[in-house]
Each structure stands twice: as structure tokens, then as C-alpha cells.
Design a protein around this motif. Structure first.
Motif, short mmCIF file in Angstrom:
data_model
loop_
_atom_site.label_atom_id
_atom_site.label_comp_id
_atom_site.label_asym_id
_atom_site.label_seq_id
_atom_site.Cartn_x
_atom_site.Cartn_y
_atom_site.Cartn_z
N TRP A 117 0.85 -1.19 0.00
CA TRP A 117 0.00 0.00 0.00
C TRP A 117 0.89 1.25 0.00
O TRP A 117 0.65 2.20 -0.77
CB TRP A 117 -0.93 0.00 1.23
N GLY A 133 2.44 2.07 -3.33
CA GLY A 133 1.51 2.58 -4.32
C GLY A 133 0.91 3.93 -3.99
O GLY A 133 0.35 4.59 -4.87
N ASN A 134 1.01 4.35 -2.74
CA ASN A 134 0.27 5.53 -2.31
C ASN A 134 1.09 6.62 -1.63
O ASN A 134 0.54 7.66 -1.26
CB ASN A 134 -0.86 5.11 -1.36
N MET A 135 2.37 6.39 -1.39
CA MET A 135 3.17 7.37 -0.66
C MET A 135 4.45 7.68 -1.44
O MET A 135 4.95 6.82 -2.16
CB MET A 135 3.58 6.82 0.72
N ARG A 143 7.38 7.65 2.98
CA ARG A 143 7.55 6.27 3.47
C ARG A 143 8.67 6.20 4.50
O ARG A 143 8.55 5.54 5.53
CB ARG A 143 7.85 5.32 2.31
#
Ligand SMILES: [Zn+2]
Length: 161
Positions: A63, A66-68, A73
Motif C-alpha cells: 500500500w 503505491g500511495n506514498m 515512506r
């Protein structure tokens, strides 16, 4: 150092582990928290269907990828009821996530399972430090580890040996 905010997130991990147990899955839960304290994602184990790679820490690593951003991160923290297994530790390292805080260690889990007469898992039980080179790692937290132990006791009590 583990503070009250860390304990709050670890308690949520244990709630997620309990939710997994209640639907017949193994009791593990994890939460991904941003640098400014927002809970970004959470998950629990989904191995009951037979895919034993469906661990929450692995799901959170994907996740995050794909999103940060890489910067976000690196500043995020993953909280988890039980220390990452080698697969999840590697995923955490590969996607460049930051600090890890766990309630109970893999060593404790191995000890508990041994005491319950559950055979050792096929994948070796390596501490996160043996998989990831440079992540801040904190745990176990004794009073919470006891709660995790109880969830595992309940999980294996329901299964034929
Ligand atoms: Zn894992």
C-alpha cells in the motif's frame, strides 16, 4: 522510546489481531502511521484462505509503495502486534518504510508456540535486524505481549493439533 501514542497504535494492532481471530484467521494486526501521526492504512492477517503470504505488514508495504512518496515512506512508522516475519521485513525494507514498533517479538511467538506444542513454521524466525540494515526497531512491550499471547492461545485452542 515507546510513548503513549505508540501504545495507542499498538493497542489498535491488537484489536485488529482480535478481529482476525474472530473470523478464524491468525491473530496478527498492523497499522501504518504517517510522520504527522495520521493512520494511513491498517490490516490483519488473511491467511485462512490458504495463501500464507497474506500478512498485514506485507499488505501495508505494498500500500505504501503505491500511495506514498519515498520521503513520506521513510518517515512513516509501522506498528504491529507481532514482529515482522522475514518476508514482511524484506518488503518493509524494499519499499523504504521507516520505524517499526511491535508488541511481541518473533522469538516470543516461537516460544509460545513451542509451549503449546505447535510445530515450528517452515520459514525461519529471523529478527528484523537480520533482514533490514538500517531501520529503527522497538519492542517487545511486555504488558501488550501478554495480550498477544492470549490471542494465539485462543487461536490454537480452537484448532486440532
Ligand atoms: Zn509476515
Amino acid at each position: 522510546m515507546i510513548n503513549d501514542t505508540d501504545l495507542k497504535h499498538l493497542r489498535r494492532c491488537i484489536e485488529l489481531a482480535r478481529a482476525a481471530l474472530e473470523i478464524g484467521d491468525e491473530p496478527f494486526g498492523s497499522v501504518l502511521v504517517s510522520a504527522n501521526g495520521d493512520v494511513l492504512a491498517e490490516d490483519h492477517n488473511h491467511v485462512a484462505g490458504g495463501d500464507h503470504t497474506q500478512h498485514p505488514e506485507f499488505a501495508l508495504a505494498r500500500w505504501a509503495a503505491g500511495n506514498m512518496t519515498a520521503e513520506d515512506r521513510a518517515l512513516a512508522t509501522v506498528y504491529t502486534s507481532g514482529e515482522h516475519c522475514p518476508m514482511c521485513a524484506a518488503a518493509h525494507g524494499w519499499v523504504g518504510l521507516g520505524r517499526i514498533v511491535y508488541a511481541s517479538s518473533s522469538e516470543q511467538l516461537a516460544q509460545w508456540l513451542s509451549e503449546m506444542g505447535v510445530g515450528a513454521a517452515r520459514v525461519r524466525n529471523l529478527p528484523i535486524q537480520d533482514v533490514i540494515r538500517d531501520t529503527v526497531i522497538e519492542g517487545p512491550v511486555p504488558e501488550l505481549a501478554e495480550e498477544v499471547r492470549e490471542l494465539h492461545r485462543q487461536f490454537y485452542a480452537k484448532r486440532p493439533k
